[in-house]
Write a protein that holds these residues in place. Sequence first.
Motif, mmCIF file in Angstrom:
data_model
loop_
_atom_site.group_PDB
_atom_site.id
_atom_site.type_symbol
_atom_site.label_atom_id
_atom_site.label_comp_id
_atom_site.label_asym_id
_atom_site.label_seq_id
_atom_site.Cartn_x
_atom_site.Cartn_y
_atom_site.Cartn_z
ATOM 1 N N LEU A 23 17.576 -56.021 22.037
ATOM 2 C CA LEU A 23 18.242 -54.520 21.887
ATOM 3 C C LEU A 23 19.780 -54.440 22.682
ATOM 4 C CD1 LEU A 23 17.871 -51.421 20.418
ATOM 5 C CD2 LEU A 23 16.727 -51.479 22.083
ATOM 6 N N VAL A 67 20.863 -53.373 17.903
ATOM 7 C CA VAL A 67 20.641 -52.003 16.739
ATOM 8 C C VAL A 67 22.387 -52.537 15.084
ATOM 9 C CG1 VAL A 67 21.047 -49.353 15.796
ATOM 10 C CG2 VAL A 67 20.272 -50.419 18.410
ATOM 11 N N ASP A 110 17.925 -46.501 21.822
ATOM 12 C CA ASP A 110 17.970 -47.113 21.290
ATOM 13 C C ASP A 110 16.671 -47.826 20.886
ATOM 14 O OD1 ASP A 110 20.743 -47.372 22.649
ATOM 15 O OD2 ASP A 110 20.050 -47.648 25.032
ATOM 16 N N GLY A 148 17.337 -48.237 17.299
ATOM 17 C CA GLY A 148 16.411 -49.618 16.859
ATOM 18 C C GLY A 148 15.722 -49.613 15.609
ATOM 19 N N ALA A 199 17.247 -48.702 11.940
ATOM 20 C CA ALA A 199 17.464 -48.818 11.715
ATOM 21 C C ALA A 199 17.116 -50.316 10.622
ATOM 22 C CB ALA A 199 18.286 -50.098 12.935
#
Length: 229
Positions: free
Chosen positions: A53, A61, A86, A90, A93
């Motif tokens: 990540l 991402v 995050d 992610g 996404a």
Amino acid sequence: MPRVLLVEDDPSVREGVELGLRRRGHEVLAAGTGEAGLASLKSFHPDLVLLDLMLPGMNGVQVCRRIRETSQLPIIMLTARGDDFDVVIGLEAGADDYIVKPARTEVIEARIRAVLRRLADPVTRSGPEFHGELALDRAGLTAARNGERLALAPSELKLLLHLAASPEQVFSRQQLLESVWEHSYHGDARLVDACVRRLRQKLGDTAGPDGAPRYIQTVRGFGYRFGPL
């Protein structure tokens, strides 16, 4: 064995994961940056991407979004503890799953196998089935809306097929984690919620007369169900 593209900037993590997967028979290509990982896709043709990540330059991402522009290749995010915000980004996404580092190789291997099984579910019905504007082909593992095939990631497709197999039945998030993601422990509901949001967007699942989505409906306090349409 599945071919794995590993994108991880930490040399010790990268070498440890690569060695562990190679010992289990995987062909692994490791990249230290998102840019290098994207550049390797066409030549290496992986079956799955393990994607850190937090990468320098283009982060995980951004890499995930770039892959999803042209491909539904399975993606598992590698995250550090405390990256909760995050992680959600992610998943939104298009990641199929995520693993918190550090993780044992057997855990990573199990997640890889679970994600890839979503691409090869046993056929339970023959011929397409129709739900309003949706046509689901369980044998071909495809979904179409108004005759146009939908580009669904493995988790999205398996979740849709699972819900549509039992219209109007309510499934809790934990039940869906166990059936779709194969997480037998008390898992992370964010996987389910993010996948539902992505699915609704791809299905064009706008609100019906009662204000609820037509296909994948939220049953507040319980979970999700498919229909009624």
